[in-house]
Design an enzyme around this catalytic site. Structure first.
Site: not given
Ligand code: NDP
Length: 327
Positions: A161, A189
């Protein structure tokens, strides 16, 4: 020359494994002077074990000077024996008609067993990175199942990310991704993650000032980073694997070798920082040195950021409540 270190990888015959093992063996993760022994785990299923044999043949055929040994296992008690690093990639994917609770339960079983095995046989300093989804919750389960190991050694991968956010910001500001500093991603996540560029700079200039567009942040940037995995599946017909493997390499390399003062994002158990309840495995900005990470503290959290952090925290706590009875 250095003594080899042991690196365990689960789900080693999967597509992330295929993009990961060769880079570990070539020295990209732990340094070009550090020999490694790969201890690979796959499910006992004949097809998976055969695929693993094929991957090992290819590893042999690369003739990597740093590859001091490769082992194939189906039992975590063998795969994790004396391991210094453990990359937990294998996880149960969501099958057709599978409810979220079933997915959590299937993974709780895998990560309870793996946590117990690490607890029993791994190096007492083992550094664990969970990649398999739901990564934060799987890391939490493994940590809770390994009471004799330091909780801080259980981490989850938020680095993909982070890297996705860096790439979007480089494009937006017309600068190079390598010039971006002090970026972070808070939370889970999952698409609820909060990529935060309020403190970030590129070539020393504030990215927030350069962009100066909160609508772009909320309506374009965050959804683009959050849904990037789905966009790749739609385009490629397969989930992202090379970029996930790359992020795993980045995470472990920085943890082991240090980030030279730069911020990186890791999912780590909270000690109560920023009001995140202790024990929750949460994406934080960290710096790393001497094989240890340190959460960057004292950052101001504005109203928009607090709202985002609350959303991703609530999702994580929901996942943890869903597995509580299984621990
Ligand atoms: P992948 O190698 O593509 O993915 C492995 C895991 O990584 C999945 O949980 C996946 O989550 C997760 N993941 C995290 N971030 C990403 C990302 N950005 N993009 C894609 N995936 C991401 O799966 P394969 O099915 O190819 O391989 C999995 C292997 O694991 C199989 O060979 C299987 O046999 C093995 N396995 C091993 C176990 C063990 O060693 N005990 C246990 C279970 C499985 P998501 O599902 O959300 O995409």
């Amino acid at each position: 020359s250095k003594t080899p270190v042991r690196v365990a990888v689960t789900g080693a015959a999967g597509q992330i494994g295929y993009a990961l093992l060769f880079r570990i063996a070539s020295g990209e993760m732990l340094g070009k002077d550090q020999p490694v022994i790969l201890q690979l785990l796959e499910i006992p299923d004949e097809k998976a074990q055969n695929a693993l044999k094929g991957v090992i043949m290819e590893l042999e055929d690369c003739a990597f000077p740093l590859l001091a040994g490769v082992e194939a296992h189906s039992d975590p008690l063998q795969a994790f024996k004396d391991t210094d690093y453990a990359l937990l990639v294998g996880a149960r994917p969501r099958g057709p008609g599978m409810e979220r609770a079933d997915l959590l339960a299937a993974n709780a079983q895998i990560f309870t067993a793996q946590g117990k095995a690490l607890n029993a046989v791994a190096s007492r300093n083992v550094k664990v990175l969970v990649v398999g989804n739901p990564a934060n919750t799987n890391a939490y389960i493994a940590m809770k199942s390994a009471p004799d190991l330091p909780a801080k050694n259980f981490t989850a991968m938020l680095r993909l990310d982070h890297n996705r956010a860096a790439s979007q910001l480089a494009a937006k500001t017309g600068t190079k991704v390598g010039d971006i500093k002090k970026l972070t991603v808070w939370g889970n996540h999952s698409p609820t993650m909060y990529a935060d560029y309020r403190f970030a700079t590129t070539n020393g200039q504030s990215i927030k000032d350069l962009v100066n567009d909160q609508v772009w942040n909320a309506d374009t940037f965050l959804p683009t980073v959050g849904k990037r995995g789905a966009a790749i599946i739609a385009a490629r017909g397969l989930s992202s694997a090379a970029s996930a493997a790359n992020a795993a390499i980045d995470h472990m390399r920085d943890w082991a070798l240090g980030s030279n003062g730069e911020w990186v994002t890791m999912g780590v158990p909270s000690n109560g920082e920023y009001g995140i309840p202790a024990g929750v495995v949460f994406g934080f900005p960290v710096t790393t040195a001497g094989g240890e990470y340190k959460i960057v503290e004292g950052l101001e959290i504005d109203a928009f950021s607090q709202e985002r952090i609350n959303i991703t925290l609530a999702e994580l706590q929901g996942e943890q409540d869903g597995v509580k009875h299984l621990l």
